[in-house]
Scaffold this active site. Structure first.
Site, PDB file in Angstrom:
ATOM      1  N   ARG A   1       0.814  -1.218   0.000  1.00  0.00           N
ATOM      2  CA  ARG A   1       0.000   0.000   0.000  1.00  0.00           C
ATOM      3  C   ARG A   1       0.853   1.276   0.000  1.00  0.00           C
ATOM      4  O   ARG A   1       0.336   2.362  -0.202  1.00  0.00           O
ATOM      5  CB  ARG A   1      -0.967  -0.003   1.189  1.00  0.00           C
ATOM      6  CG  ARG A   1      -2.172  -0.895   0.950  1.00  0.00           C
ATOM      7  CD  ARG A   1      -2.973  -1.106   2.219  1.00  0.00           C
ATOM      8  NE  ARG A   1      -2.324  -2.066   3.113  1.00  0.00           N
ATOM      9  CZ  ARG A   1      -2.758  -2.373   4.336  1.00  0.00           C
ATOM     10  NH1 ARG A   1      -3.821  -1.769   4.824  1.00  0.00           N
ATOM     11  NH2 ARG A   1      -2.122  -3.260   5.075  1.00  0.00           N
TER      12      ARG A   1
ATOM     13  N   LYS B   1       8.681  -0.997   3.043  1.00  0.00           N
ATOM     14  CA  LYS B   1       7.917  -0.085   3.907  1.00  0.00           C
ATOM     15  C   LYS B   1       8.691   0.364   5.140  1.00  0.00           C
ATOM     16  O   LYS B   1       8.733   1.561   5.443  1.00  0.00           O
ATOM     17  CB  LYS B   1       6.609  -0.758   4.332  1.00  0.00           C
ATOM     18  CG  LYS B   1       5.822   0.064   5.331  1.00  0.00           C
ATOM     19  CD  LYS B   1       4.407  -0.421   5.498  1.00  0.00           C
ATOM     20  CE  LYS B   1       4.310  -1.705   6.265  1.00  0.00           C
ATOM     21  NZ  LYS B   1       2.894  -2.077   6.488  1.00  0.00           N
TER      22      LYS B   1
ATOM     23  N   GLY C   1       2.979 -14.588   6.350  1.00  0.00           N
ATOM     24  CA  GLY C   1       2.194 -14.113   7.491  1.00  0.00           C
ATOM     25  C   GLY C   1       3.056 -13.853   8.715  1.00  0.00           C
ATOM     26  O   GLY C   1       4.200 -14.304   8.791  1.00  0.00           O
ATOM     27  N   THR C   2       2.472 -13.117   9.671  1.00  0.00           N
ATOM     28  CA  THR C   2       3.247 -12.724  10.853  1.00  0.00           C
ATOM     29  C   THR C   2       3.650 -13.940  11.699  1.00  0.00           C
ATOM     30  O   THR C   2       4.730 -13.955  12.296  1.00  0.00           O
ATOM     31  CB  THR C   2       2.444 -11.732  11.714  1.00  0.00           C
ATOM     32  OG1 THR C   2       1.113 -12.254  11.900  1.00  0.00           O
ATOM     33  CG2 THR C   2       2.338 -10.371  11.036  1.00  0.00           C
TER      34      THR C   2
ATOM     35  N   GLY D   1      -6.673  -5.910  13.392  1.00  0.00           N
ATOM     36  CA  GLY D   1      -7.312  -7.073  14.017  1.00  0.00           C
ATOM     37  C   GLY D   1      -8.095  -6.594  15.233  1.00  0.00           C
ATOM     38  O   GLY D   1      -7.684  -5.678  15.922  1.00  0.00           O
TER      39      GLY D   1
ATOM     40  N   ASN E   1      40.565  38.355   8.568  1.00  0.00           N
ATOM     41  CA  ASN E   1      39.409  38.895   7.839  1.00  0.00           C
ATOM     42  C   ASN E   1      39.529  38.449   6.392  1.00  0.00           C
ATOM     43  O   ASN E   1      40.534  38.724   5.732  1.00  0.00           O
ATOM     44  CB  ASN E   1      39.370  40.414   7.937  1.00  0.00           C
ATOM     45  CG  ASN E   1      38.052  40.934   7.386  1.00  0.00           C
ATOM     46  OD1 ASN E   1      37.043  40.973   8.089  1.00  0.00           O
ATOM     47  ND2 ASN E   1      38.036  41.292   6.114  1.00  0.00           N
TER      48      ASN E   1
ATOM     49  N   ASN F   1      40.785  25.494  -4.898  1.00  0.00           N
ATOM     50  CA  ASN F   1      41.396  24.334  -4.243  1.00  0.00           C
ATOM     51  C   ASN F   1      41.515  23.139  -5.171  1.00  0.00           C
ATOM     52  O   ASN F   1      42.131  22.157  -4.829  1.00  0.00           O
ATOM     53  CB  ASN F   1      40.594  23.949  -2.994  1.00  0.00           C
ATOM     54  CG  ASN F   1      39.152  23.602  -3.306  1.00  0.00           C
ATOM     55  OD1 ASN F   1      38.535  24.187  -4.186  1.00  0.00           O
ATOM     56  ND2 ASN F   1      38.622  22.629  -2.595  1.00  0.00           N
TER      57      ASN F   1
ATOM     58  N   SER G   1      39.329  41.928  -0.700  1.00  0.00           N
ATOM     59  CA  SER G   1      38.145  41.449  -1.394  1.00  0.00           C
ATOM     60  C   SER G   1      38.510  40.841  -2.737  1.00  0.00           C
ATOM     61  O   SER G   1      39.450  41.282  -3.397  1.00  0.00           O
ATOM     62  CB  SER G   1      37.173  42.609  -1.638  1.00  0.00           C
ATOM     63  OG  SER G   1      36.680  43.046  -0.397  1.00  0.00           O
TER      64      SER G   1
HETATM   65  C1  UD1 Z   1      -1.142  -7.102  11.832  1.00  0.00           C
HETATM   66  C2  UD1 Z   1      -1.995  -7.955  12.774  1.00  0.00           C
HETATM   67  C3  UD1 Z   1      -3.243  -7.176  13.156  1.00  0.00           C
HETATM   68  C4  UD1 Z   1      -2.875  -5.856  13.771  1.00  0.00           C
HETATM   69  C5  UD1 Z   1      -1.916  -5.063  12.871  1.00  0.00           C
HETATM   70  C6  UD1 Z   1      -1.388  -3.878  13.613  1.00  0.00           C
HETATM   71  C7  UD1 Z   1      -1.628 -10.284  12.143  1.00  0.00           C
HETATM   72  C8  UD1 Z   1      -2.183 -11.470  11.458  1.00  0.00           C
HETATM   73  N1  UD1 Z   1      -2.361  -9.184  12.142  1.00  0.00           N
HETATM   74  O1  UD1 Z   1      -1.923  -6.910  10.662  1.00  0.00           O
HETATM   75  O2  UD1 Z   1      -4.012  -7.933  14.077  1.00  0.00           O
HETATM   76  O3  UD1 Z   1      -4.024  -5.101  14.015  1.00  0.00           O
HETATM   77  O4  UD1 Z   1      -0.799  -5.878  12.474  1.00  0.00           O
HETATM   78  O5  UD1 Z   1      -0.607  -3.043  12.785  1.00  0.00           O
HETATM   79  O6  UD1 Z   1      -0.574 -10.384  12.707  1.00  0.00           O
HETATM   80  N2  UD1 Z   1       5.480  -9.187   8.270  1.00  0.00           N
HETATM   81  C9  UD1 Z   1       6.530 -10.037   8.061  1.00  0.00           C
HETATM   82  N3  UD1 Z   1       6.301 -11.201   7.394  1.00  0.00           N
HETATM   83  C10 UD1 Z   1       5.083 -11.556   6.949  1.00  0.00           C
HETATM   84  C11 UD1 Z   1       4.001 -10.664   7.169  1.00  0.00           C
HETATM   85  C12 UD1 Z   1       4.229  -9.483   7.855  1.00  0.00           C
HETATM   86  O7  UD1 Z   1       7.652  -9.754   8.453  1.00  0.00           O
HETATM   87  O8  UD1 Z   1       4.967 -12.640   6.359  1.00  0.00           O
HETATM   88  C13 UD1 Z   1       5.751  -7.913   8.991  1.00  0.00           C
HETATM   89  C14 UD1 Z   1       5.483  -6.702   8.113  1.00  0.00           C
HETATM   90  O9  UD1 Z   1       6.662  -6.296   7.452  1.00  0.00           O
HETATM   91  C15 UD1 Z   1       5.036  -5.656   9.124  1.00  0.00           C
HETATM   92  C16 UD1 Z   1       4.416  -6.478  10.247  1.00  0.00           C
HETATM   93  O10 UD1 Z   1       4.866  -7.800  10.074  1.00  0.00           O
HETATM   94  O11 UD1 Z   1       6.126  -4.918   9.645  1.00  0.00           O
HETATM   95  C17 UD1 Z   1       2.887  -6.435  10.195  1.00  0.00           C
HETATM   96  O12 UD1 Z   1       2.478  -6.956   8.969  1.00  0.00           O
HETATM   97  P1  UD1 Z   1       1.238  -6.397   8.174  1.00  0.00           P
HETATM   98  O13 UD1 Z   1       1.082  -7.165   6.914  1.00  0.00           O
HETATM   99  O14 UD1 Z   1       1.308  -4.926   8.088  1.00  0.00           O
HETATM  100  O15 UD1 Z   1       0.062  -6.854   9.177  1.00  0.00           O
HETATM  101  P2  UD1 Z   1      -1.352  -6.220   9.291  1.00  0.00           P
HETATM  102  O16 UD1 Z   1      -2.222  -6.723   8.200  1.00  0.00           O
HETATM  103  O17 UD1 Z   1      -1.254  -4.772   9.478  1.00  0.00           O
HETATM  104 CA    CA Z   2       0.444  -3.244   9.409  1.00  0.00          CA
END
Ligand code: UD1
Ligand code: CA
Length: 463
Positions: A15, A22, A76-77, A138, A375, A384, A403
């Site tokens: 985004r 980011k 995913g996180t 979330g 001065n 230079n 000057s």
């Molecule tokens: C996540 C949370 C959400 C919370 C929000 C807060 C989850 C599933 N959701 O959502 O509940 O409200 O953050 O900002 O955790 N990242 C990785 N690897 C990945 C995915 C993400 O390193 O595979 C990192 C991203 O770079 C980022 C952070 O984790 O710095 C959060 O990831 P993002 O995709 O922004 O999660 P949200 O959808 O915002």
């Molecule tokens: Ca986020």
């Protein structure tokens, strides 16, 4: 209790619509991931492990004090945390899991999370916030007794759940051992097909291991940056936080919304910061200095009582009581002594200007060593660079540079010496001598009058 941090920073951040990952985008001149790691360090983390993936080398290049684990595909996180399991296998203690895109989180708040988990004896404590508009985050689902039950992502939420305004900020403190023992239980059967770290909450609750929520006192702190609109919001929020701290510590900021001061800049008492002033990097400002308006100072030191007006300083050192500007450009390696002056439209680079010396107007000084009480007349230039190499100019104490002198380096002007205005000085001038290099002036008596009358005669002839 030992504390470590795991910072999730592998995502692309689509985004943002950017070639830069980011978390590398800057808030007040500092990359977001750098701010997060700094907060973790200040909260007492002995280690900072950062999960990188998308353009990993860019993110890793921003941090010289962290360990890195790679997440090659961003699944995913929860998956991101799994990638750090090995790196943290020997760690037993509180593990703060932070998002690289949540740059406003404060060390004090991280301490609160660590303590909340400890005192509850829970497997996790999470930072939540109540937001007027919770969209994108979330949601925190609580049971009938108000205890945290689980977290539901927006895309998986029912209409009732989507109406919940308490959100997950993505900031957690886990019992590291318990986290890695249960992490394999996370699946990816959800709307996004991702492994959600947030699913751990429900698991811990089911196992009776405990999950507690701390509601952030200030929701601004938990702002997650997903777009450039939110990046600007984060900048405004950090700007007012930083400026307020300086004002409370005795700095006058004339228009706080028009002063951009990076976290980490140190400012003394009774300093005045006028509008449109930018202070960044490793900058230190002495007591009572007056900065701005229209000034940018990066990686520089400014002494007490110095005055900097409408100027740019990068890697410069300005002595106490020195004056700079209007419209001076002090580049890396410039050292202005106490009470010295770099005046209007003056550029100085890699040069020392001794105490009390003045370069008041329209000069370029590069690779020079200027003594005390010198001065330097208007329009003086150090030549230079010969097209191949840089050469130095040395000017002794008390010298007077006329000057429009061209100082063709390498060249030395002795102590107390004088150069004639308009001279191109390519040879050393001994101490106390006058160096002059220019053709002699001729005065043609009556010439101007003759020309004028000649014109009048011509004009008469034309009539
Ligand atoms: C996540 C949370 C959400 C919370 C929000 C807060 C989850 C599933 N959701 O959502 O509940 O409200 O953050 O900002 O955790 N990242 C990785 N690897 C990945 C995915 C993400 O390193 O595979 C990192 C991203 O770079 C980022 C952070 O984790 O710095 C959060 O990831 P993002 O995709 O922004 O999660 P949200 O959808 O915002
Ligand atoms: Ca986020």
């Amino acid at each position: 209790m030992r504390i470590a941090a795991l910072v999730l920073a592998a995502g692309e951040g689509t985004r943002m619509r950017s070639d830069l990952p980011k978390v590398a985008h800057a808030v007040l001149g500092v990359p977001m991931v750098r701010l997060v790691v700094d907060a973790a360090r200040e909260a007492g983390c002995e280690r900072a492990v950062v999960v990188t993936g998308h353009r990993a080398e860019v993110v890793e290049g921003l941090l010289d004090d962290a360990e890195f684990v790679r997440q090659d595909r961003q699944l995913g996180t929860g998956h991101a945390v799994m990638c750090a399991a090995q790196a943290l296998a020997d760690f037993d203690g509180s593990l703060l899991v932070l998002s690289g895109d949540t740059p406003l989180v404060r060390p004090e708040t991280l301490r609160v999370l660590v303590e909340a988990r400890g005192s509850a004896g829970a497997a996790v404590s999470l930072l939540t916030a109540v937001m007027p508009d919770p969209s994108g985050y979330g949601r925190i689902v609580r049971d009938a007794d108000g205890a945290v039950a689980r977290i539901v992502e927006q895309k998986d939420a029912s209409a009732d759940e989507a109406a919940i305004r308490e959100v997950n900020t993505g900031t957690y403190c886990f019992d590291a051992r318990v986290l890695f023992e249960h992490l394999h239980r996370i699946g990816n059967e959800n709307a996004q097909g991702e492994y959600y770290l947030t699913d751990m909450v429900e698991t811990f609750v089911a196992e009776g291991l405990g999950a507690v929520a701390c509601v952030a006192a200030d929701a601004v702190e938990t702002l997650g940056v997903n777009s450039r609109v939110q990046l600007a919001e984060a900048t405004r929020a950090l700007q007012s936080r930083v400026n307020e701290a300086h004002m409370l510590a005795g700095v006058t900021i004339v228009a706080p919304e028009l002063a951009w001061i990076s976290p980490g800049v140190r400012i003394g008492r009774d300093v005045v910061v006028a509008p449109m002033t930018f202070l960044a990097g490793e900058t230190i400002i002495g007591d009572r200095a007056v900065l701005g308006p229209n000034t940018r100072i990066t990686d520089s030191r400014v002494g007490a009582d110095a005055v900097i007006d409408s100027s740019v300083l990068v890697g410069a050192e300005v002595g106490p009581g020195a004056t700079v500007g209007p419209v001076a450009y002090l580049r890396p390696g410039t050292v202005l002594g106490a009470g010295a002056k770099a005046g209007a439209s003056v550029e100085i680079k890699n040069s020392r200007v001794g105490a009390g010396s003045k370069v008041p107007h329209l000069s370029y000084i590069g690779d020079a060593e200027i003594g005390r009480d010198v001065n330097v007349g208007a329009g003086t230039i150090t030549c230079n660079y010969d097209g191949h190499q840089k050469h130095s100019t040395v000017i002794g104490d008390g010298a007077f540079i006329g000057s429009d002198t061209m100082l063709v380096a390498p060249v030395r002007i002795g102590e107390g010496a004088v150069t004639g205005a308009g001279s191109a000085i390519a040879k050393d001038v001994p101490p106390g001598a006058l160096g002059v290099e220019r053709s002699e002036q001729r005065n043609l008596e009556g010439w101007a009058e003759r020309r004028r009358s000649g014109r009048e005669e011509n004009a008469k002839d034309e009539k």
